[in-house]
Design an enzyme around this catalytic site. Structure first.
Site, PDB file in Angstrom:
ATOM      1  N   ASP A   9       1.008  -1.165   0.434  1.00 50.05           N
ATOM      2  CA  ASP A   9       0.170  -0.148   0.210  1.00 50.05           C
ATOM      3  C   ASP A   9       0.838   1.249   0.044  1.00 50.05           C
ATOM      4  O   ASP A   9       1.821   1.573   0.260  1.00 50.05           O
ATOM      5  CB  ASP A   9      -0.722  -0.507   1.126  1.00 50.05           C
ATOM      6  CG  ASP A   9      -2.413  -0.916   0.664  1.00 50.05           C
ATOM      7  OD1 ASP A   9      -2.081  -1.518   0.118  1.00 50.05           O
ATOM      8  OD2 ASP A   9      -2.892  -1.358   2.501  1.00 50.05           O
TER       9      ASP A   9
ATOM     10  N   TYR B 216       7.151 -10.249   6.836  1.00 47.90           N
ATOM     11  CA  TYR B 216       6.987  -8.180   6.667  1.00 47.90           C
ATOM     12  C   TYR B 216       7.606  -8.143   8.323  1.00 47.90           C
ATOM     13  O   TYR B 216       7.819  -8.743   9.380  1.00 47.90           O
ATOM     14  CB  TYR B 216       5.710  -8.003   6.502  1.00 47.90           C
ATOM     15  CG  TYR B 216       5.772  -7.313   5.774  1.00 47.90           C
ATOM     16  CD1 TYR B 216       4.878  -6.237   5.009  1.00 47.90           C
ATOM     17  CD2 TYR B 216       4.618  -8.983   5.301  1.00 47.90           C
ATOM     18  CE1 TYR B 216       4.393  -6.067   3.743  1.00 47.90           C
ATOM     19  CE2 TYR B 216       3.788  -8.063   3.865  1.00 47.90           C
ATOM     20  CZ  TYR B 216       4.318  -7.466   3.404  1.00 47.90           C
ATOM     21  OH  TYR B 216       3.673  -7.215   1.767  1.00 47.90           O
TER      22      TYR B 216
END
Length: 285
Positions: free
Chosen positions: A64, A125
């Site tokens: 994003d 992540y």
């Protein structure tokens, strides 16, 4: 989205990194906003002198706006003639053409069956946050979230353990029409470093939209004492969004690494990943 390049083309794997601050995410947008995919495709077209040709990238995980990547992976199918002419100098030419907030570290002909998205077996992540009363180190401000309550890392890790495994993460995802929210969360752990920065490692076979940032939002609510360690697990079990689960800001999030199986298993993994997932039934009757 084939697992093999068409006749006359070569599939090329790209390993890359970017600072997400000035990007409106990975994927190209009709609005013309600046994106990572757009910058790389433009650079490829320029350095290979391909005119109006479009070499579309397929990425392991779309990020994003504001999210960073250190170990992103993509692939692109290039005409054999273009790859043959430019392969030896393509990496250096791209380094000279790309903006400084995106770098390609390697370019290599991909093995048979490789698909950057569907062949991946996990994505890892890191989310970084600090509860330092004075705020974030100015040199880290674009990569670390400041949380203005003291955080109990042990309580957060206790809560995290209840979320591991294969579940329907609908309570922690923004649902998309026709897409499943079933995922296998393989690792969720937090460590406070000597500088006071807490790094959350989050690894799963795949992630649905906003999943990582929602999970971190729930754990922060546990860490600062607003909820008990059992609460994130109860939210997961309820299967619906809870207004108390905040999607934390994107700048603390970095895609660190993408994992792939051995070359001979790439095609099988890609086929498996395309199947729509369901959870095992609780009973037969």
């Amino acid at each position: 989205m084939s697992d093999e390049a068409e006749a006359g083309f070569v599939r090329v794997r790209l390993d890359l990194a970017y600072d997400g601050r000035e990007f409106s995410g990975w994927a190209k947008q009709a609005s013309g906003r600046r994106t990572v995919q757009g910058e790389i495709e433009d650079a490829l077209r320029t350095v290979t002198r391909s005119g109006d040709a479009t070499y579309e990238l397929t990425v392991a995980g779309r990020t994003d706006a504001g999210v960073h990547a250190r170990g992103q992976v993509a692939h692109v199918d290039l005409p054999e003639a273009v790859w043959g002419e430019h392969r030896e100098k393509l990496l250096k030419r791209l380094a000279g053409r790309l903006p400084k907030d995106v770098r390609i570290w390697s370019l290599a002909e991909a093995p048979s069956g490789f698909n950057a998205r569907f062949s991946a077996v996990w994505r890892r992540y890191a989310y970084r946050v600090t509860d330092n009363p004075g705020g974030v180190d100015p040199l880290l401000r674009s990569h670390v979230l400041w949380h203005d309550w003291p955080l109990d890392v042990d309580a957060m890790n206790e809560a995290a353990q209840l979320l591991l495994g294969e579940h329907d993460f609908a309570a922690y995802c923004r649902k998309r029409e026709g897409a499943t929210t079933i995922r296998t969360l393989q690792e969720l752990s937090l460590v406070r470093g000597g500088d006071g920065v807490i790094t959350a490692t989050v690894r799963a076979d795949a992630f649905c939209h906003n999943m990582v940032r929602s999970l971190i939002g729930a754990l922060l609510f546990v860490g600062d004492g607003h909820r008990g360690p059992e609460w994130p697990g109860k939210v997961l079990g309820a299967g619906v969004r809870d207004s108390a689960v905040h999607v934390v800001r994107p700048h603390g999030l970095t895609l660190e690494e993408v994992g792939y199986p051995a070359d001979e298993l790439l095609a099988a993994r890609s086929k498996e990943a395309r199947n729509k997932r369901t959870l095992p039934s609780a009973g037969c009757c």
